[in-house]
Design an enzyme around this catalytic site. Structure first.
Site, PDB file in Angstrom:
ATOM      1  N   LYS A  26       0.787  -1.514  -0.176  1.00 14.49           N
ATOM      2  CA  LYS A  26       0.327  -0.051   0.127  1.00 14.49           C
ATOM      3  C   LYS A  26       1.097   1.548  -0.040  1.00 14.49           C
ATOM      4  CE  LYS A  26      -4.270  -2.422   1.876  1.00 14.49           C
ATOM      5  NZ  LYS A  26      -4.442  -2.948   3.084  1.00 14.49           N
ATOM      6  N   GLN A  61      -4.903  -1.665   9.232  1.00 13.60           N
ATOM      7  CA  GLN A  61      -4.544  -2.675   8.571  1.00 13.60           C
ATOM      8  C   GLN A  61      -5.385  -4.186   9.120  1.00 13.60           C
ATOM      9  OE1 GLN A  61      -3.317  -3.626   4.961  1.00 13.60           O
ATOM     10  NE2 GLN A  61      -3.965  -5.747   5.706  1.00 13.60           N
ATOM     11  N   ASP A  71     -10.474   3.372   3.985  1.00 13.18           N
ATOM     12  CA  ASP A  71     -10.953   2.364   4.009  1.00 13.18           C
ATOM     13  C   ASP A  71     -12.416   1.919   3.967  1.00 13.18           C
ATOM     14  OD1 ASP A  71     -10.095  -0.481   3.200  1.00 13.18           O
ATOM     15  OD2 ASP A  71      -9.634  -1.254   5.455  1.00 13.18           O
TER      16      ASP A  71
END
Ligand code: NAP
Length: 285
Positions: free
Chosen positions: A54, A98, A121
């Site tokens: 990422k 994450q 996200d």
């Protein structure tokens, strides 16, 4: 006739090139450099790899990216304090925690701390609630990647019978909501669904999000269906990865199909970048 391949790698590359131009423009016209902060708690090997990918992908399009590594034994408050700091930092436009966090932590509570205008996200309760209301800024990246891939190939969603197999918070549920938002008639299946093959046979659009290698058999696929395989499964004892759909058979019946790898996977990171650029453009100062 064999299905057309939905080439996620190629589309993601196109999107990254478009984003690089938008980043350049944001920098030159408004002095804003989109910045993504990724928080990794612990040292889970797959998560370490994903977070590095990422960061690298962000930097490749001219964005800034930080990887904030927190120890495995971090407390709930320590993780939330880091997020609160990032929420307050005007140079940070996107925050990603994450998944999964270590088991002693409450992931939903941690996600709820991320400011909604930085939740690139798209999986905090507020973002998911907004998706239900039909006014989400940010959508979970894999479902958004699925929709974007179909749109780039000109696949009509409206009025189609869509079947989503899997109901996870990051994938199945938001994928179903995103399809509903685009006026598909949506059925969601899960481990307790009865007569799964019969339900799948109705699908004009099938999204497989299960996590079981080639679980959906080729003869379950309706002729001409669009098959989106989000699954990513290592075949035991090999270095080969396969999806949730029996590709070699499904490809003979579908009109379009995603390969694994090279289908949904590359779209996920492209969407993370796209949503960070969107956040910088919309909320950046
Ligand atoms: P998950 O949280 O484990 O959810 C799996 C879902 O599949 C659950 O809803 C489960 O039903 C359902 N399921 C399990 N067995 C089933 C069965 N026999 N029949 C019907 N449904 C069944 O997994 P996830 O995180 O959504 O991930 C799913 C797959 O997508 C995995 O292979 C993962 O690696 C992949 N993935 C790919 C990306 C990407 O970027 N390409 C991103 C995320 C995930 P219940 O709810 O009833 O348990």
């Amino acid at each position: 006739m064999e299905a057309k391949i939905l080439d996620g790698s190629a589309v993601a590359k196109e999107i990254r090139a478009e984003l690089a131009q938008r980043v350049e423009k944001l920098k030159s016209e408004r002095g804003i450099t989109p910045r993504l902060s990724v928080i990794l708690v612990g040292t889970d090997p797959a998560s370490v790899t994903y977070t590095k990918m990422k960061k690298k992908a962000s930097e490749a399009i001219g964005m800034l990216s930080d990887l904030i590594e927190l120890p495995e034994d971090s407390t709930q408050e320590q993780v939330k304090d880091v997020i609160r700091g990032l929420n307050e930092d005007p140079t940070v436009h996107g925050i990603l925690v994450q998944h999964p966090v270590p088991k002693h932590l409450d992931e939903l509570d941690i996600l709820a701390t991320v400011a909604v205008e930085k939740d690139v996200d798209g999986i905090s309760a507020l973002s998911l609630g907004r998706l239900v209301l039909g006014n989400a800024d940010f959508v979970s990246c894999t479902p958004l990647g699925i929709i974007t891939l179909m749109e780039r190939y000109g696949i009509e969603i409206k009025g189609k019978e869509a079947v989503v197999v899997g109901r996870s918070i990051i994938l199945g549920k938001p994928a179903a909501l995103a399809l509903l938002e685009r006026n598909a008639t949506v059925t969601i299946c899960h481990s307790r669904t009865q007569n799964l093959p019969e339900v799948v046979r109705r699908a004009d659009i099938l999204v497989a999000a299960i996590g079981k290698a080639e679980f959906i058999k080729g003869d379950w696929i309706k002729m001409g269906a669009v098959v989106i395989d989000a699954g990513y499964n290592r075949v035991e004892g090999t270095k080969t990865d396969v999806g949730d759909v029996e590709f070699n058979e499904a490809v003979k019946r579908a009109s379009y199909i995603t390969p694994v790898p090279g289908g949904v996977g590359p779209m996920t990171i492209a969407m993370l970048l796209a949503q960070t650029v969107k956040a910088a453009n919309k909320y950046g100062r």
